[in-house]
Design a protein around this motif. Structure first.
Motif, PDB file in Angstrom:
ATOM      1  N   LEU A 101       0.910  -1.480   0.240  1.00  0.00           N
ATOM      2  CA  LEU A 101      -0.230   0.054  -0.040  1.00  0.00           C
ATOM      3  C   LEU A 101       1.234   1.440   0.192  1.00  0.00           C
ATOM      4  O   LEU A 101       0.069   2.663  -0.593  1.00  0.00           O
ATOM      5  CB  LEU A 101      -0.609  -0.300   1.102  1.00  0.00           C
ATOM      6  N   THR A 102       1.841   1.381   0.594  1.00  0.00           N
ATOM      7  CA  THR A 102       3.097   2.431   0.591  1.00  0.00           C
ATOM      8  C   THR A 102       3.373   2.810  -1.090  1.00  0.00           C
ATOM      9  O   THR A 102       3.209   4.001  -1.225  1.00  0.00           O
ATOM     10  CB  THR A 102       4.295   1.873   1.409  1.00  0.00           C
ATOM     11  N   LEU A 105       0.049   3.551  -3.092  1.00  0.00           N
ATOM     12  CA  LEU A 105      -0.688   4.676  -2.550  1.00  0.00           C
ATOM     13  C   LEU A 105       0.839   6.098  -3.338  1.00  0.00           C
ATOM     14  O   LEU A 105       0.107   6.579  -3.739  1.00  0.00           O
ATOM     15  CB  LEU A 105      -0.162   5.127  -1.178  1.00  0.00           C
ATOM     16  N   ILE A 328      -7.625   7.644  -6.102  1.00  0.00           N
ATOM     17  CA  ILE A 328      -6.267   7.519  -5.080  1.00  0.00           C
ATOM     18  C   ILE A 328      -6.574   6.706  -4.301  1.00  0.00           C
ATOM     19  O   ILE A 328      -6.080   4.765  -4.132  1.00  0.00           O
ATOM     20  CB  ILE A 328      -6.103   8.701  -4.351  1.00  0.00           C
ATOM     21  N   ILE A 329      -7.613   6.274  -3.823  1.00  0.00           N
ATOM     22  CA  ILE A 329      -7.840   5.419  -2.726  1.00  0.00           C
ATOM     23  C   ILE A 329      -8.738   3.862  -3.192  1.00  0.00           C
ATOM     24  O   ILE A 329      -7.570   2.630  -2.754  1.00  0.00           O
ATOM     25  CB  ILE A 329      -9.480   5.080  -1.660  1.00  0.00           C
ATOM     26  N   ALA A 332      -4.738   2.942  -5.123  1.00  0.00           N
ATOM     27  CA  ALA A 332      -4.304   2.135  -4.099  1.00  0.00           C
ATOM     28  C   ALA A 332      -4.508   0.769  -3.530  1.00  0.00           C
ATOM     29  O   ALA A 332      -3.438  -0.291  -2.853  1.00  0.00           O
ATOM     30  CB  ALA A 332      -3.684   3.122  -2.755  1.00  0.00           C
TER      31      ALA A 332
END
Length: 384
Positions: A101-102, A105, A328-329, A332
């Protein structure tokens, strides 16, 4: 971790040695008669399976192998079903969520920022062409970020398969030397697939640009363009495994394309169904589930009206911000899943054709049993 031929670890610079194994399109070897596989004493208990001893004659060997396949990471080391491929992708994101996720994202923020700026630049000034122009403006950035995401997440997934983890810094350090090659590969495959379709519709665009065409001729030219879509999809699937080959086997661009072609041969429909249909449908459902509520929140806050909900060319700034946050969510969450599916399909094809599970087991540090893994010998035929 010990490097293995054709499955170089993410920190290895060892070139692939494909000459040490049959090529992906080699015919399967025909083994001689052999006794049913028999696990070594205590082997089953080591991997949490009962030690059942010799199997009765006539039993499906795949069933025996499935019950006793070691699983050092997110997938069992054997040919995978579609459900196991999808489960492995979800498990990768769940177990390694901090790194996955890092990375995704960061890529999603850059991608949505580029889209937001492009929408501001062309907003309402190009009429019905706004969406198409926005897509063309953001395409270079999208290709660059897609290559970056695939490179970084491929490292994470490859480690997860053998029960290892990778931090974001380790993934960047290991992927960086091959980023330019992967970017070139991404651009090349995009031009091959999308370029064929664009070429097919070029006569229609040229004919309608004059403004004096007849509907019958325009319809015929449109049909010609539509007929090129299957060709573009065929090329896209044919070379869909080139990126994992480039990253994990230290292949060059041309060699990676050839590798993908050989691995996909005879399994085109399976790869198409998993990579371009099923996984994309799941990702689209997740994205819609997240984006739609944000757009309705924008309506409640007065950022738009219901009759213009789908008119992205004249959105207010507030609605654009909410849509970008939702994007974005969604990105990600879906980007690591799609990347994991692609890498796992590549691994599954190599397991089926080249017994890659043997090399993965060695890389994971699993003990060898009876001259092979899972009770098999090196003379096990390729499994399609």
């Amino acid at each position: 971790m010990t490097d293995t031929p054709g499955w170089a670890s993410p920190s290895s610079s060892e070139p692939p040695r494909d000459g040490t194994r049959p090529p992906a399109d080699a015919p399967a070897a025909v083994p001689g008669p052999s006794a049913p596989p028999q696990p070594a004493p205590g082997w089953g208990a080591r991997y949490g399976q009962p030690n059942q001893g010799p199997q009765p004659p006539g039993r499906d060997p795949y069933g025996w192998e499935a019950a006793h396949s070691p699983r050092p990471g997110v997938i069992p080391l054997r040919p995978l079903s579609i459900g196991e491929l999808l489960d492995g992708a979800v498990t990768t994101v769940r177990r390694h969520w901090r790194t996955a996720l890092t990375l995704s994202l960061g890529v999603a923020v850059l991608d949505q920022a580029g889209r937001f700026v492009a929408q501001l630049l062309v907003k309402g000034r190009t009429g019905a062409s706004t969406q198409l122009l926005t897509l063309l403006v953001t395409m270079p950035l999208t290709l660059l970020l897609d290559a970056l995401a695939v490179a970084l997440l491929t490292i994470v997934v490859s480690r997860a398969v053998i029960g290892r983890s990778a931090t974001a810094g380790e993934a960047w350090r290991d992927a960086r030397p091959r980023l330019l090659q992967l970017l070139g590969l991404t651009v090349l495959t995009t031009l091959m697939s999308a370029g064929v379709v664009l070429l097919g519709f070029t006569p229609l665009f040229g004919y309608t640009a004059g403004g004096t065409g007849t509907p019958g001729t325009a319809g015929l030219l449109f049909l010609v363009g539509v007929l090129t879509v299957p060709v573009g999809v065929w090329l896209l699937v044919r070379y869909s495994l080139a990126a994992p080959a480039l990253m994990l086997e230290k292949q060059g661009v041309v060699a990676a394309l050839s590798r993908s072609r050989r691995l996909v041969r005879g399994s085109w429909w399976r790869v198409f169904g998993i990579v371009l249909v099923l996984s994309r449908i799941i990702a689209a459902v997740v994205s819609a589930t997240l984006v739609i509520p944000f757009r309705f929140i924008g309506l409640v806050l007065g950022f738009g009206t219901l009759d213009r909900l789908n008119d992205t060319g004249h959105e207010s700034i507030g609605m654009m911000v909410l849509t970008s946050v939702a994007g974005i969510i969604a990105s990600a969450l879906t980007t690591p899943f799609l990347a994991a599916v692609g890498v796992l399909v590549y691994i599954d094809q190599r397991i089926r054709r080249e017994a890659l599970d043997i090399e993965l087991a060695r890389a994971a540090g699993l003990p060898e049993q009876g001259g092979g893994w899972n009770g098999r010998t090196d003379q096990t035929p390729a499994r399609h």
